[in-house]
Design an enzyme around this catalytic site. Structure first.
Site, PDB file in Angstrom:
ATOM      1  N   GLY A  10       1.006  -0.738   0.334  1.00  0.00           N
ATOM      2  CA  GLY A  10       0.054  -0.226  -0.029  1.00  0.00           C
ATOM      3  C   GLY A  10       0.796   1.467   0.308  1.00  0.00           C
ATOM      4  O   GLY A  10       1.966   1.082   0.282  1.00  0.00           O
ATOM      5  N   ARG A  70       1.511  -4.866  -5.078  1.00  0.00           N
ATOM      6  CA  ARG A  70       1.553  -6.163  -4.256  1.00  0.00           C
ATOM      7  C   ARG A  70       1.788  -7.492  -5.145  1.00  0.00           C
ATOM      8  O   ARG A  70       1.393  -8.702  -4.047  1.00  0.00           O
ATOM      9  CB  ARG A  70      -0.081  -6.724  -3.410  1.00  0.00           C
ATOM     10  N   ASP A 101       6.044  -5.576   5.484  1.00  0.00           N
ATOM     11  CA  ASP A 101       6.668  -6.827   5.344  1.00  0.00           C
ATOM     12  C   ASP A 101       6.855  -7.974   4.330  1.00  0.00           C
ATOM     13  O   ASP A 101       7.616  -8.339   4.346  1.00  0.00           O
ATOM     14  CB  ASP A 101       5.422  -7.508   7.092  1.00  0.00           C
ATOM     15  N   THR A 124       4.384   1.836   5.696  1.00  0.00           N
ATOM     16  CA  THR A 124       2.864   1.279   5.961  1.00  0.00           C
ATOM     17  C   THR A 124       1.940   2.222   6.518  1.00  0.00           C
ATOM     18  O   THR A 124       3.144   2.977   7.826  1.00  0.00           O
ATOM     19  CB  THR A 124       3.001   0.479   6.366  1.00  0.00           C
ATOM     20  N   ASP A 126      -0.048   1.333   8.664  1.00  0.00           N
ATOM     21  CA  ASP A 126      -0.449   0.916   9.799  1.00  0.00           C
ATOM     22  C   ASP A 126       0.892   0.672  11.484  1.00  0.00           C
ATOM     23  O   ASP A 126       0.601   0.247  12.163  1.00  0.00           O
ATOM     24  CB  ASP A 126      -0.367  -0.882   9.114  1.00  0.00           C
ATOM     25  N   ASP A 128       2.924  -1.175  10.787  1.00  0.00           N
ATOM     26  CA  ASP A 128       3.342  -2.570  12.153  1.00  0.00           C
ATOM     27  C   ASP A 128       4.391  -3.263  12.087  1.00  0.00           C
ATOM     28  O   ASP A 128       4.525  -4.790  12.152  1.00  0.00           O
ATOM     29  CB  ASP A 128       1.706  -3.509  11.621  1.00  0.00           C
ATOM     30  N   ARG A 170      -4.938  -2.596   9.863  1.00  0.00           N
ATOM     31  CA  ARG A 170      -4.710  -4.376   9.103  1.00  0.00           C
ATOM     32  C   ARG A 170      -5.258  -5.448  10.493  1.00  0.00           C
ATOM     33  O   ARG A 170      -5.965  -4.360  11.576  1.00  0.00           O
ATOM     34  CB  ARG A 170      -3.893  -4.970   8.669  1.00  0.00           C
TER      35      ARG A 170
END
Ligand code: F6P
Length: 333
Positions: A10, A70, A101, A124, A126, A128, A170
């Site tokens: 993303g 992706r 990741d 990202t 996110d 994460d 996510r």
């Protein structure tokens, strides 16, 4: 050296600055190539020599000028062989992979198989990625989510309603947690902490009874509805906000609305923090290159830029835990 740069997964605010800065530093001594569309660009040989002058006009915009995908280059052995063949034919000595990741995982795999020398930069919204406190894009996404939530709040107050804001993330609740803390939401739902929807409705009702409006922030990952799965096995998320608002409306007997800022928080121009973080990461990647240190990801820990082996990072999700989970519990536990 011939160096390729790619962005995968993303998009995230700050990617263009990272690419621009790396190219600006590396072009003094090396040939730098943009690999378009992430790892897909190496399978299709979508590779073009670039200079920082080519990139400057877009450097401070959201999105990624060199595009993304992706695509998993290790989905099967046929692809892995094509990747190795193309890297050889293109004569690339190093690939700088800017991603989360999945993208970094492919970089680690390529390095491990001796296909290329990889350098990683974590991005990202996110937040994460394991091994780093912050990824490029997270700060901007949170700032935009806060703006959206504050704007939503004024109309909730005017119309005396309960509001639900759904944000991306996510399996990680970082964006929801930060948005909730920064707006002092009445309830926050994150994937790391299961909470019954009756409890949520009850909290919202109580807050509503006290002041005639209430705010709930929910992370998209608290519920999956199935749907398309990408090449790395991630199912498309989104939509829980609407279901939750309908549930609260029914249970609390108060009119409720949901908003899903979605990709709008991801497409923004980067904040000051993300701009500087992107520059620092790009500089660190360049320094590693000059030192001949490969297979590492630039990371941010306690305010300092450092390096982590890519293999240590991949396959782990940095979820809300420790101090952050404690903070969550303090307000919404
Ligand atoms: O990983 C970043 C992210 O923005 C997630 O928060 C979200 O679930 C996903 O990407 C959305 O992806 P897409 O752009 O494919 O809808």
């Amino acid at each position: 050296m011939k160096i390729g740069v790619l962005t995968g997964g993303g998009d995230a605010p700050g990617l263009n600055i990272a690419v621009y800065t790396f190219v600006k530093l590396a072009e003094r001594k090396h040939e730098v190539y943009a690999i378009f569309h992430g790892w897909k660009g190496l399978l299709n040989k979508e590779v073009r020599r670039v200079t920082s002058a080519d990139l400057l006009d877009f450097a401070f915009a959201g999105g990624t000028y060199i595009r993304t995908s992706r695509t998993n280059p290790f989905k099967d052995e046929e692809r892995a062989a094509l990747l190795a063949k193309n890297v050889k034919e293109l004569g690339l000595d190093v690939v700088v992979a800017i991603g989360g990741d999945d993208t970094l995982g492919a970089a680690g795999e390529a390095q491990g198989r001796g296909i290329l020398n990889a350098l990683g930069i974590p991005k990202t919204i996110d937040n994460d990625v394991w091994g780093t406190d912050y990824t490029i894009g997270f700060d901007t996404a949170v700032n935009r989510a806060i703006e959206a939530t504050e704007n939503f709040k004024t109309t909730l107050i005017s119309h005396e309603r309960i509001g639900v804001v759904e944000v991306m993330g996510r399996e990680a609740g970082w964006i929801a947690l930060h948005t909730g803390l920064a707006t002092m939401a009445d309830m926050v739902l994150i994937p790391e902490k299961e909470v019954g929807w009756d409890v949520v409705a009850e909290r919202a009702k109580k807050a509503y009874e006290a002041r005639r409006w209430a705010l709930v922030v929910v992370s998209e990952g608290v519920k999956s509805y199935g749907g398309p799965v990408d090449e790395f096995g991630h199912v498309r998320l989104g939509g829980v906000g609407n279901e939750l608002a309908a549930y609260i409306e029914k249970k609390a007997g108060v009119e409720a609305r949901a908003v899903i800022p979605g990709h709008i928080i991801r497409g923004s121009p980067p904040t000051a923090f993300d701009r500087v973080l992107a520059v620092r990461y790009a500089e660190a990647a360049y320094e590693a290159l000059e030192a001949g240190k490969f297979g590492v990801m630039a990371a941010y820990r306690g305010g300092e830029i450092t390096y982590v082996p890519i293999t240590e990072v991949v396959g782990k999700n940095k979820l809300v835990s420790g101090e952050w989970l404690k903070l969550y519990e303090r307000f919404w536990g």
